[in-house]
Motif scaffolding. Structure first.
Motif, PDB file in Angstrom:
ATOM      1  N   LEU A 108     -12.239   1.813   3.388  1.00 32.58           N
ATOM      2  CA  LEU A 108     -11.868   1.482   1.787  1.00 32.58           C
ATOM      3  C   LEU A 108     -12.310   0.388   1.889  1.00 32.58           C
ATOM      4  O   LEU A 108     -12.102  -0.663   2.923  1.00 32.58           O
ATOM      5  N   GLN A 129      -8.233  -2.739  -1.228  1.00 34.69           N
ATOM      6  CA  GLN A 129      -6.845  -1.643  -2.026  1.00 34.69           C
ATOM      7  C   GLN A 129      -6.396  -2.518  -3.126  1.00 34.69           C
ATOM      8  O   GLN A 129      -6.028  -3.932  -3.336  1.00 34.69           O
ATOM      9  N   ILE A 189      -4.157   5.080  -1.005  1.00 32.36           N
ATOM     10  CA  ILE A 189      -4.239   4.537   0.286  1.00 32.36           C
ATOM     11  C   ILE A 189      -3.257   4.303   1.360  1.00 32.36           C
ATOM     12  O   ILE A 189      -4.045   4.436   2.090  1.00 32.36           O
ATOM     13  N   SER A 204      -4.012   9.799   2.943  1.00 35.09           N
ATOM     14  CA  SER A 204      -4.623   8.963   2.659  1.00 35.09           C
ATOM     15  C   SER A 204      -6.193   8.926   1.991  1.00 35.09           C
ATOM     16  O   SER A 204      -6.056   9.982   3.063  1.00 35.09           O
ATOM     17  N   GLY A 211       1.206  -1.449   0.402  1.00 34.12           N
ATOM     18  CA  GLY A 211      -0.140   0.008   0.170  1.00 34.12           C
ATOM     19  C   GLY A 211       0.709   1.157   0.054  1.00 34.12           C
ATOM     20  O   GLY A 211      -0.029   2.530  -0.455  1.00 34.12           O
TER      21      GLY A 211
END
Lengths: 395, 209
Positions: free
Chosen positions: B184, B187, B169, B177, B56
Motif C-alpha cells: 500500500l 493509506q 487498510i 486488509s 487505519g
C-alpha cells in the motif's frame, strides 16, 4: 394479490415464511422460487459480452454476461458473488451487530440499523419514545433523498445531460454536508442504538437548507423533463412489470405499494405514494423524483415537532438477554422493502436472516433486458439504484 | 440549454480552493477521535491503545464517545512514497474489493462541483491500463483477489496504490486488509473518509502539499 414471500427458512422440519411488508411469520408450504439460471450459448451471430466484475461505469463490483448481436440483448446473467464479504451476524453481541448492520449497505445504513434496532427492541419488550422513532424517520428520509439524487445524477449523466448531472451532484453533496454536520457522519454511522441514540442531534437549523435543496431539485427536475434527449434515452428502456420487484421499480409500473404507508413508524404521517404506469427507466426516475418531494413533506412534519434529539438513556446491553424468539419486520429503504428476522439468546444474536430489495430488483432487471438495445443497459441498471453490497452472502 | 446556463450563473462559484485554501466542511467522525475525558472505552476494532487512536483501524463508530471526541482535523495520511511525476496529471481507477458502498461514493464525490477534481489535474479512467493510481476500497474478498492482482499488474509505472477506508487498510470490522496481497503506497483513513481527506491524500501522494 398476495404479497410475495421474501424470506423462507426451515426449523424443526417445518417451513416458515415472511412476506413483503409483513411483521408476522407464517407457515409455508408452497414452492420455493428457483435460483435464476439462463443458459447463454454464443452462436455465429450472437456473442457473449462480459462486463465486470471491476470496470468503468460500475459503482460496485458485479459481473454481467450479455448475449448480444451487438445491438440487441438476447439474454443476460449476473453474478454478485465476487465481492461477498461473508459477514457473520449470528454469534455477535448486539453492539457489534448494530455496527455490522450499518455496513451491510453503508449508503442505506439508517434503514438497516433502524429496522435492526426496532427488532431488538421488540424482542426485549423495550418501548421507544416517539422522539426516537422521529429521529429514525428523519434519517431514513434524508437517506432516501440522498440516494435518489445520486441515481438521478447517474441517469442524467448517462443521457449526456452533464450540466444537469453536476447540478444534481452538487445538491447531493450539499445534503451530505448537512447530514455530516448535524449527525456527525455523512452516512449516519454510529447513531442508532437499541432503545436510543448514541449522540445528541440538533436539527434546529436545517429546515431552510433542506428546503432550498428540494426547491432547487424541483427546478432541475422540470428542466430535465423538458429535455428531449433525456426523455428519449430513458423512455421505453428496461421495462419491468414483475410483482416480485421492490420499491421504485414496483411503483414504476403502477403498483401503489410502499412499506411506509402501513408501517408503525409512519403512522399519521400520510405518506404520499407516487406511481407511474410505464415501467421503464424514465418511470423509475419520475417515481424517485416525486419521492424526494414526498420525503421532504415527511421531514417537514418531523422538524416541526422536534428541534433536538437528546441522548436517550441507553438500554443496558446486559439487560437484553433475549428468549430466542424470532422477531420479524420490514422497512422501506430507498431501493425498496427490506425484510429481516432476528432472534437474541444469552445477549447474542442467535438467528439472523434478511432479504434486500437489490436482490429482487436485479433478478427482474436481468429478465427485463431481453430485447433491449445494448446501449440501454446503462439506463436500466442505473434506474434500479442497485446496491451490490446488500446482495452478498450475509449469514 | 438556456435554463442550465442561467442556473449556473445564479449559483455562482461553488468549488473549494482546497488544498491551497481551507476545507469548507469535514464530517466530524471522519476525523480522528481524541481523548476528551477519562474513562474506559471498549473499541470494537481495538483501534485505541494508550489514548492513541490508530487511524487505519478506526471505523468512525463513535462508541468511544464521550471519552473521545472528533479532533476535527484532517487525519495523518500514512504513505511510503511520493510520486512527483504525477503532480500535473493523474488518472484514477476505482476498485471495489468488498465495500459497503460508502467509500466508493465518497471517491466519486470528487467529481461533484464542490471538489471539481479536474481543476487538480485529476480524472477517473474506465480501465486500470490507463490509470496512474488505483483507489482500492473495501475488505479483501476471495472473489476479487484475482481481478485486483490483474488490475494492478496491468497498470503502467509509475503507479500508486491507495487503500481508501478502514476496511481496505486494516480489514475494519469484518474482514482482511488488502495489504495481504499488495503493498500500500498511501493509506486514506476513515469509514468512509471524507472527500476532503481523499483530496488531501491524493495531493500529498503527488507531492503537491
Amino acid at each position: 394479490m398476495i404479497s410475495p414471500v421474501r424470506i423462507v427458512f426451515e426449523e424443526d422440519g417445518k417451513m416458515f415464511a415472511l412476506r413483503r411488508y409483513s411483521e408476522a411469520l407464517e407457515d409455508f408450504s408452497g414452492d420455493l422460487l428457483k435460483k435464476r439460471s439462463v443458459d447463454l450459448k454464443p452462436t455465429e451471430k450472437l456473442s457473449l459480452f462480459p462486463y465486470g466484475p471491476s470496470a468503468g461505469g460500475l459503482t460496485e463490483s458485479i459481473y454481467f454476461s450479455l448475449l448480444t448481436s451487438g445491438e440487441r440483448i438476447e439474454a443476460m446473467n449476473y453474478d454478485t458473488s465476487f465481492k461477498d464479504r461473508k459477514i457473520s451476524v449470528s454469534g455477535n453481541d448486539i453492539p457489534k451487530a448494530v455496527l455490522l448492520m450499518e455496513r451491510i449497505n453503508g449508503i442505506h445504513s439508517a434503514s438497516y440499523s433502524s429496522l435492526f434496532c426496532d427488532l431488538i427492541e421488540r424482542s426485549s419488550g423495550i418501548e421507544v419514545s416517539q422522539e426516537i422513532m422521529d429521529l429514525r424517520i428523519l434519517m431514513m428520509e434524508m437517506e432516501r433523498i440522498s440516494h435518489h439524487l445520486f441515481v438521478a445524477g447517474r441517469l442524467s449523466g448517462g443521457a449526456s445531460q452533464n450540466i444537469g448531472s453536476m447540478n444534481i451532484y452538487l445538491l447531493r453533496e450539499e445534503l451530505l454536508r448537512i447530514i455530516g454536520k448535524t449527525f456527525g457522519h455523512r452516512y449516519f454511522f454510529g447513531i442508532n442504538k437499541p432503545g436510543g441514540t448514541g449522540r445528541e442531534i440538533d436539527v434546529s437549523n436545517i429546515y431552510e437548507k433542506l428546503e432550498s435543496i428540494v426547491k432547487e431539485y424541483t427546478e432541475i427536475y422540470r428542466t430535465l423533463m423538458d429535455s428531449r434527449i433525456f426523455i428519449d434515452r430513458t423512455d421505453s428502456t428496461a421495462i419491468i412489470r414483475d410483482e416480485i420487484s421492490a420499491g421504485p421499480v414496483l411503483r414504476g409500473f403502477g403498483k401503489n405499494m410502499d412499506g411506509r404507508s402501513q408501517h408503525r413508524y409512519y403512522n399519521k404521517l400520510n405518506v404520499r405514494i407516487s406511481t407511474v404506469d410505464s415501467g421503464d427507466s424514465l418511470a423509475r426516475y419520475v417515481v424517485r423524483s416525486e419521492e424526494i418531494f414526498s420525503s421532504w413533506e415527511i421531514i417537514k412534519k418531523i422538524l416541526e415537532r422536534n428541534s433536538r434529539f437528546k441522548i436517550m438513556e441507553e438500554v443496558k446491553m446486559d439487560k437484553i438477554q433475549g428468549t430466542g424468539e424470532k422477531i420479524s419486520g420490514y422497512m422501506e429503504t430507498p431501493s425498496g422493502d427490506l425484510s429481516m428476522i432476528v432472534s437474541v439468546r444469552s445477549g447474542k444474536i442467535s438467528f439472523f436472516k434478511y432479504s434486500s430489495p437489490s436482490l429482487w430488483n436485479l433478478r427482474v432487471f436481468a429478465d427485463a433486458m431481453k430485447g433491449n438495445n445494448f446501449a440501454d443497459f446503462y439506463f436500466g441498471l442505473e434506474s434500479l439504484g442497485l446496491c451490490v453490497s446488500e446482495t452478498g452472502d450475509i449469514r | 440549454m438556456k435554463a442550465w446556463f442561467l442556473r449556473s450563473l445564479k449559483k455562482g462559484i461553488v468549488t473549494s480552493s482546497f488544498p491551497s485554501g481551507k476545507n469548507e466542511a469535514l464530517s466530524p467522525w471522519a476525523t480522528l477521535p481524541m481523548r476528551d475525558m477519562s474513562g474506559e472505552v471498549d473499541c470494537p476494532v481495538d483501534a485505541i491503545q494508550d489514548d492513541r487512536v490508530d487511524s487505519g483501524k478506526c471505523i468512525s463508530c463513535g462508541i468511544c464517545f464521550p471519552q473521545f471526541k472528533p479532533s476535527m482535523q484532517i487525519p495523518q495520511i500514512n504513505m511510503v512514497r511520493v510520486e512527483k511525476s504525477l503532480s500535473k496529471s493523474m488518472k484514477l481507477y476505482l476498485f471495489d474489493s468488498g465495500t459497503c458502498g460508502a467509500c466508493n461514493l465518497e471517491i466519486m464525490a470528487l467529481n461533484s462541483p464542490q471538489y471539481d477534481m479536474n481543476r487538480l489535474g485529476l480524472s477517473f479512467t474506465n480501465t486500470p491500463r490507463q490509470a496512474d493510481a488505483i483507489m482500492i476500497t473495501g475488505v479483501l474478498t476471495e472473489g476479487m483477489i484475482a481481478p485486483l492482482k490483474a488490475a494492478i499488474d496491468s497498470m503502467a509505472s509509475p503507479k500508486i496504490v491507495f487503500a481508501v477506508g478502514a476496511c481496505a487498510i486494516s480489514g475494519g470490522l469484518m474482514g482482511k486488509s488488502i495489504s495481504e496481497i499488495t503493498g500500500l503506497d498511501v493509506q486514506v483513513p476513515g469509514c468512509p473518509p471524507d472527500p476532503f481527506v481523499i483530496v488531501a491524500a491524493i495531493e500529498k501522494a503527488r507531492g503537491r502539499i
